[in-house]
Each structure stands twice: as structure tokens, then as C-alpha cells.
Design an enzyme around this catalytic site. Structure first.
Site, PDB file in Angstrom:
ATOM      1  CG  HIS A  39      53.451  16.331 -25.350  1.00 40.86           C
ATOM      2  ND1 HIS A  39      53.952  17.240 -24.490  1.00 40.86           N
ATOM      3  CD2 HIS A  39      52.121  16.592 -25.924  1.00 40.86           C
ATOM      4  CE1 HIS A  39      52.934  18.214 -24.581  1.00 40.86           C
ATOM      5  NE2 HIS A  39      52.089  17.866 -25.290  1.00 40.86           N
ATOM      6  CB  CYS A  40      49.860  13.034 -21.784  1.00 44.41           C
ATOM      7  SG  CYS A  40      48.234  12.513 -21.618  1.00 44.41           S
TER       8      CYS A  40
END
Length: 359
Positions: free
Chosen positions: A180-181
Site C-alpha cells: 500500500h503506497c
């Protein structure tokens, strides 16, 4: 002005670090509370602790958009510094007897590379943010019952394909979940991993280009400072220009630091992509391997890690056959055919859509 812009860049970097700490605050709190629980305390029974965790999780989700805005500011600010300060430095006292004219030099060395790199960065960052990473809820559930060997997500109440993992922020299981950026407020998965790879590549390339264009002003102005005399600089001279270009040190060393960090991250990203892994599985495998080595050395003595090698080989054999095709096939599976690599150079949607069959 350049010193002010460099100070603003440092301020934005510090702000990103603080916002990242805010985003990871729930994880840090959970780790701290688990340590307290292992020591015999019962922090989870407190209503205040529960409310504090809930508030931190809500604030963490909103803080990701601040990180995304900061990333856009960091991409835009070097463009302004380049054309407002670096380019005028080269224009000043350009040699008239040069084999290339000044307009052609500016076009080939400054304008075209800047447009090429920045347009690709903005395009792929836009795609990372707004393209769905690929959620399992959009995949129909098979009519046949789930076997015991298949994984099942208790939160989604759906089977999890290989390399799919649940993301609490995105609210679902992501196909081929990489991570998850927080910089894009979105997961990197099956459908946008292609754009994430190219975004990291063009960011690293842009930092190397920034080192190139800032190196000459940095070395020239530093050499003038070493031989500085008491006479004031003549109006319009390069010495006067260096005084106006007082932030060359900060701009150059920020470019070098950014290039080192992003080039290292690109090497890691390429290694993960070429090996058919995801960043999630890669980090998990490293931790798992370290744990097995320690466990093997405790049982059989130091230096006896053959068990780890055997277990690791068996673990890779359990993967799907398409993951074990080799680095070339793994890269093509993510980026498209290598024979049409020239499509990666153009920020045109239909070119990348034909490259990425998952999009």
C-alpha cells in the site's frame, strides 16, 4: 530566491516525514501496545486506548492525501528551479564560438529532457493514484467449493488467489498485492504495478538528470569562492550570477541524495519484479528466512542453514508455474513485451494499455 526554494524543499521533505509518521501512527501504537501486553499489562481493556486507536486510524487515512499533495509539490518544485535559475545560469555568457547554437542547446539539453521526464512522471503518478489495483471483489466467486489448500479471507468472505492479500485501508483483497503506497493513497497491485514500476524508473532518471544539470553551477561557483578576491563582482559577470545562485550547494546535494535513494529503490523494485515476487512477499520471505535460520542454528548449531535452503526451495515450488518462468517472462508479465519497449517512453494511454494486459 533559489535559497528560499531550497529551504522550502527541505521543509516539504520534513513535512512528508512527519505526515508519514502520522500515517504509520496506528501501526506504531499497535506494536507498542502489543509489547505492553507481552509484559503483563492489559492496555486493550481501556476504553480510552480503543478510542485513541480509532481516531488515529481515521486520521491516518486522511493524512495519506497530504502525502500525495507533498509528492506533487516535490515533483513540481525542481521544474521551477530548473527553468528559473539553472537555465539562466547556462544562458549567461554562453560561448559564441560554440559548435551548437544557444537555442538548439537549450532545446536538446534542457527543454526536451525536462518535458520527457516530467510528463512521464506525472502520467504514471496519475495512473497509480486513480487506477484500481484490482480487487478480488470484482472477480466472480467460483461455483465449486473452496478446497483446504486454497486461502480464504475472513474479512472479505472470499477466496484469496495466490499473491493476493487483504488491505485494510483499501477495504478489500488486492490481486498480486505489492504494497500500500502512502505516497499515492492507493495499493499497488495487478492493474497498476506497470505504472508504479515506470514511475519509480522515471523518478530515478529525473534525479540523475538533476545531478547532471546542477553539477556545473555547483563546481563553477565553488571554484570562484575559493579564489574570491576583495573586488566586488562586475555587473553581469558570472561571479555576480553565482552570488544570485547561492543555493547551488543545497540543490546539488539534494539531487545527489534523491538519486541515491531512488536508484536503490528502483534496483529493489526491478529485482522483485524480475523474480516474480511482490514487495509484500519479498519482505515476508526475508523475515521468514531469518527466523528459520535462527531456529536451525539453535537446534543444530551455528552455520547449519541447509534446512533453510531446502525449505526455501520447496516454498518456491509451491508457487504457480507462471511465476517461475524466469526474469524475462516475469518482466514481460508486468510491463508487456520487451520487443515493444519504446512504448514505455511515451506517456500515451493507449500504448500502455496495450502493454499492460491487466489494465
Amino acid at each position: 530566491i533559489l535559497q528560499t526554494m531550497a529551504a522550502v524543499a527541505v521543509f516539504v521533505l520534513v513535512g512528508i516525514v512527519l505526515v508519514c509518521l502520522m500515517v504509520t501512527l496506528p501501526l506504531i501504537m499497535e506494536l507498542f501496545l502489543n509489547i505492553l501486553e507481552s509484559l503483563g499489562f492489559r492496555p486493550w481493556r481501556s476504553l480510552h486506548i480503543t478510542r485513541l486507536m480509532t481516531t488515529a486510524m481515521r486520521f491516518s487515512d486522511k493524512a495519506e492525501y497530504l502525502v500525495m499533495a507533498s509528492v506533487l509539490a516535490l515533483i513540481t518544485m525542481p521544474i521551477y528551479i530548473h527553468f528559473s535559475h539553472v537555465v539562466p545560469f547556462f544562458i549567461r555568457d554562453y560561448p559564441e564560438d560554440s559548435w551548437i547554437s544557444l537555442p538548439l542547446y537549450l532545446l536538446l539539453v534542457h527543454i526536451l529532457p525536462s518535458v520527457f521526464l516530467n510528463s512521464n512522471m506525472f502520467y504514471h503518478f496519475y495512473k497509480i493514484v486513480f487506477i484500481s489495483p484490482g480487487l478480488t471483489k470484482n472477480v466472480p466467486i467460483p461455483s465449486s467449493p473452496v478446497s483446504e489448500s486454497e486461502r480464504w479471507c475472513s474479512e472479505c468472505q472470499r477466496p484469496k488467489p495466490p499473491q493476493a492479500h487483504h488491505c485494510h485501508t483499501c477495504g478489500g483483497c488486492v490481486l498480486r498485492h505489492d504494497h500500500h503506497c502512502i505516497f499515492a493513497a492507493n495499493c499497488i497491485g495487478l492493474k497498476n504495478a506497470h505504472h508504479f514500476f515506470l514511475f519509480v524508473f522515471y523518478c530515478a532518471l529525473s534525479c540523475l538528470y538533476a545531478v547532471y544539470v546542477s553539477h556545473e553551477p555547483y563546481t563553477y561557483c565553488n571554484s570562484l569562492e575559493q579564489h574570491e578576491d576583495a573586488d566586488p563582482p562586475a555587473p553581469g559577470s558570472l561571479k555576480e550570477k553565482c552570488q544570485d545562485y547561492g543555493g547551488s550547494d543545497v540543490f546539488f546535494w539534494l539531487s545527489v541524495l534523491s538519486a541515491c535513494v531512488l536508484c536503490l529503490f528502483f534496483v529493489i523494485t526491478f529485482h522483485v519484479t524480475a523474480s516474480g515476487d511482490t514487495l509484500h512477499d519479498f519482505l515476508k520471505q526475508r523475515v521468514w528466512k531469518r527466523h528459520k535460520r535462527v531456529e536451525s542454528e539453535q537446534q543444530n548449531g551455528p552455520g547449519t542453514d541447509n534446512t533453510v535452503v531446502t525449505i526455501k526451495a520447496n516454498r518456491r515450488l509451491e508457487r504457480k508455474p507462471e511465476i517461475l518462468k524466469g526474469w524475462k517472462q516475469n518482466v514481460e508479465n508486468s510491463l508487456g513485451p520487451l520487443t515493444t519497449w519504446w512504448r514505455w517512453l511515451l506517456p500515451v494511454p493507449w500504448l500502455h494499455k496495450s502493454q499492460n494486459k491487466h489494465e
